[in-house]
Design an enzyme around this catalytic site. Structure first.
Site, short mmCIF file in Angstrom:
data_model
loop_
_atom_site.label_atom_id
_atom_site.label_comp_id
_atom_site.label_asym_id
_atom_site.label_seq_id
_atom_site.Cartn_x
_atom_site.Cartn_y
_atom_site.Cartn_z
N LYS A 19 -3.98 -5.86 -21.61
CA LYS A 19 -4.04 -7.25 -20.87
C LYS A 19 -5.43 -7.31 -20.38
O LYS A 19 -6.28 -8.29 -20.31
CB LYS A 19 -3.13 -7.17 -19.77
CG LYS A 19 -1.64 -7.41 -20.26
CD LYS A 19 -0.51 -7.51 -19.42
CE LYS A 19 0.79 -7.85 -20.03
NZ LYS A 19 1.93 -7.29 -19.26
N GLN B 4 3.73 -6.09 -13.63
CA GLN B 4 4.04 -5.35 -14.73
C GLN B 4 5.43 -4.61 -14.58
O GLN B 4 5.74 -4.17 -13.56
CB GLN B 4 3.27 -4.11 -15.23
CG GLN B 4 3.41 -3.50 -16.44
CD GLN B 4 3.27 -4.42 -17.71
OE1 GLN B 4 2.49 -5.04 -17.86
NE2 GLN B 4 4.30 -4.24 -18.59
N ASP C 147 3.22 -15.41 -15.82
CA ASP C 147 4.39 -14.74 -16.93
C ASP C 147 5.52 -15.64 -17.19
O ASP C 147 6.14 -15.59 -18.22
CB ASP C 147 4.85 -13.57 -16.36
CG ASP C 147 4.35 -12.30 -16.90
OD1 ASP C 147 4.17 -12.21 -17.98
OD2 ASP C 147 4.56 -11.10 -16.09
#
Length: 279
Positions: free
Chosen positions: A52, A96, A119
């Site tokens: 990422k 995460q 997200d």
């Protein structure tokens, strides 16, 4: 003869487009920044976080890394998220997953401000998707839609079957296919006569979380098959939820594992970061 959909190539095209857009935004004084929080040192999570950061660098987005120790308390993590919510120079916050067992995932995801939920997991983001309002969309399902569109596969009017009903993939996938005017059925472990249902699919999206579960008996001739699963087999090689070798000859298009849906998830995360909530 079937065609293999190249997720690496398509994700690179998207990142190149976003790179141009981010550069144009910088000329107008708009700078995007993503904060990535990792708790503990899970090896797979560390790889994802590293990828990422690399993608941010390539596209031209600033990134902040918060690498917190395994013993970080839920309260401490929520405090970090609260501070990032307030920061005007941070546009997106990503925690995460998975988190250590002592931290409640739901509480953490709820703590992220919806306008920074790149997200697409927050209930507000999911609600916006379900009623057709602009907002962040979960990255993997959004990536599947791009794979189909950029491969010239029409969704409108097609019989679409989603195998799997998770909050992160299955449910938003079904809503996105509906938004593209597909006729959508969602299957799961309790579905009766499962093969009969999946064999109706013009487009079959498999996100069931079981290695190589779907063989040729689940697929009708000429179907498009999208494999969202990712596992390690007994030889430690990556494989999906679909038994590629037996299924591919029956399809018109199919995604491989690796190199299919996987690269699209990060590309769509970058798209959420660059575009912002309203697009």
């Amino acid at each position: 003869m079937y065609q293999v959909i190249d997720g690496k190539k398509i994700s690179q095209e998207i990142k190149d487009e976003l790179r141009e857009k981010a550069a144009a935004m910088k000329e107008q004084g708009i700078h995007r920044c993503l904060a990535v929080i990792q708790v503990g040192a899970d090896p797979a999570s560390s790889v994802y976080v590293r990828n990422k950061k690399k993608a941010c660098e390539y596209v031209g987005i600033a990134s902040l890394a918060y690498e917190l120790p395994e013993e970080t308390t839920e309260e401490e993590l929520l405090r970090v998220i609260g501070e990032l919510n307030k920061r005007k120079d941070v546009d997106g916050i990503l925690v995460q997953l998975p988190l250590p067992a002592h931290i409640h995932e739901d509480r953490v995801l709820l703590a992220i401000a919806p306008e920074k939920d790149v997200d697409g997991f927050h209930p507000v983001s999911v609600g916006n998707l379900s009623i057709g309002r602009p907002g962040y969309v979960s990255c993997t399902p959004a990536g599947v839609i791009q794979l189909l569109k950029r491969s010239g596969i029409s969704i409108e009017g097609k019989e679409c079957v989603v195998l799997g009903r998770s909050n992160i993939v299955g449910k938003p996938m079904a809503m996105l296919l509906l938004r593209e005017n597909g006729t959508v059925t969602v299957c799961h472990s309790r579905t009766e006569n499962l093969r009969e249902v999946t064999k109706r699919a013009d487009i079959l999206v498999v996100a069931v979380g079981r290695p190589k579960m779907v063989d040729e008996s689940y697929v009708k001739d000429g179907a498009v098959v999208i494999d969202v699963g990712i596992h390690r087999n007994e030889d430690n090689k990556l494989c999906g939820d679909v038994d590629f070798d037996s299924v591919a000859p029956k399809t018109s298009y199919i995604t491989p594992v690796p190199g299919g849906v996987g690269p699209m998830t990060i590309a769509m995360l970058m798209a959420n970061c660059v575009r912002g909530m309203g697009e």
